[in-house]
Design an enzyme around this catalytic site. Structure first.
Site, mmCIF file in Angstrom:
data_model
loop_
_atom_site.group_PDB
_atom_site.id
_atom_site.type_symbol
_atom_site.label_atom_id
_atom_site.label_comp_id
_atom_site.label_asym_id
_atom_site.label_seq_id
_atom_site.Cartn_x
_atom_site.Cartn_y
_atom_site.Cartn_z
ATOM 1 C CG ASP A 12 -1.646 1.583 1.442
ATOM 2 O OD1 ASP A 12 -1.811 2.290 -0.074
ATOM 3 O OD2 ASP A 12 -2.350 2.039 2.545
ATOM 4 C CD GLU A 72 -4.903 0.853 -2.251
ATOM 5 O OE1 GLU A 72 -4.914 2.356 -2.361
ATOM 6 O OE2 GLU A 72 -4.926 0.053 -1.678
ATOM 7 C CG ASP A 144 -0.703 3.152 6.053
ATOM 8 O OD1 ASP A 144 -1.373 3.669 5.158
ATOM 9 O OD2 ASP A 144 -0.396 3.834 7.242
#
Length: 179
Positions: A12, A72, A144
């Site tokens: 992420d 992501e 996160d």
């Protein structure tokens, strides 16, 4: 870990905090390996921060030896400067992954949430709760790290969401994972 066992590193990306999560797929079962965050110092120059992220992800790769990666995708923010900075952090992450010869898959936040929670508009706490449940964790990882684990989970299930989980033997009712 055998050569045939998928070990997936989820990322992420973020300039201040980049979450990472490592899972394995044993047949149809997801197994937690590790997760955490790589933090850059916002008082440092942008190139130094990018270097910190690249080095941190490279260290995670060396430590946990994943054989696949999922990252992501960047969303377009209202603030173009924020979008550019996020894109640079994402570039550092992808560079570290490619430098280690890892195949990289990309998923939007909507795809990841759809795969893990069952709908793309899930809140961060819903993602954390499902990650805890799917990986049988004793507590919730940071937001996160949970997002990174969710990205890895989405990749493990081919990005196909709860439908793939039902096929894998999980029980789903009303769009929710049950006992």
């Amino acid at each position: 870990m055998s050569i045939t066992t998928p070990r997936i590193l989820g990322i992420d990306p973020g300039l201040r905090v980049t979450g990472f999560g490592v899972i394995e797929l044993h047949g149809k079962q997801l197994v937690y390996v590790a997760s955490g965050c790589i933090k850059s110092n916002d008082k440092e120059s942008l190139p130094e921060r990018i270097k910190t992220l690249f080095a941190g992800i490279s260290e995670v790769i060396a430590t946990y030896q994943p054989n696949q990666a999922a990252v992501e995708k960047v969303f377009v923010n209202v603030n173009p400067q924020s979008t550019l900075l996020l894109g640079q952090a994402r570039g550092a992450a992808i560079s570290a992954l490619v430098h280690a010869d890892l195949p990289v898959a990309e998923y939007t936040a909507l795809q990841t949430k759809q795969a893990v929670v069952g709908h793309g508009k899930a809140a961060k706490d819903q993602v954390q709760a499902m990650v805890v449940r799917l990986l049988n964790l004793p507590g919730a990882p940071t937001a996160d790290a949970a997002d990174a684990l969710a990205c890895a989970i989405a990749h493990a299930h081919g990005g196909q969401g709860l439908g793939a989980m039902a096929t894998a033997g999980y029980r789903i009712r009303g769009g929710r994972l049950i006992g």
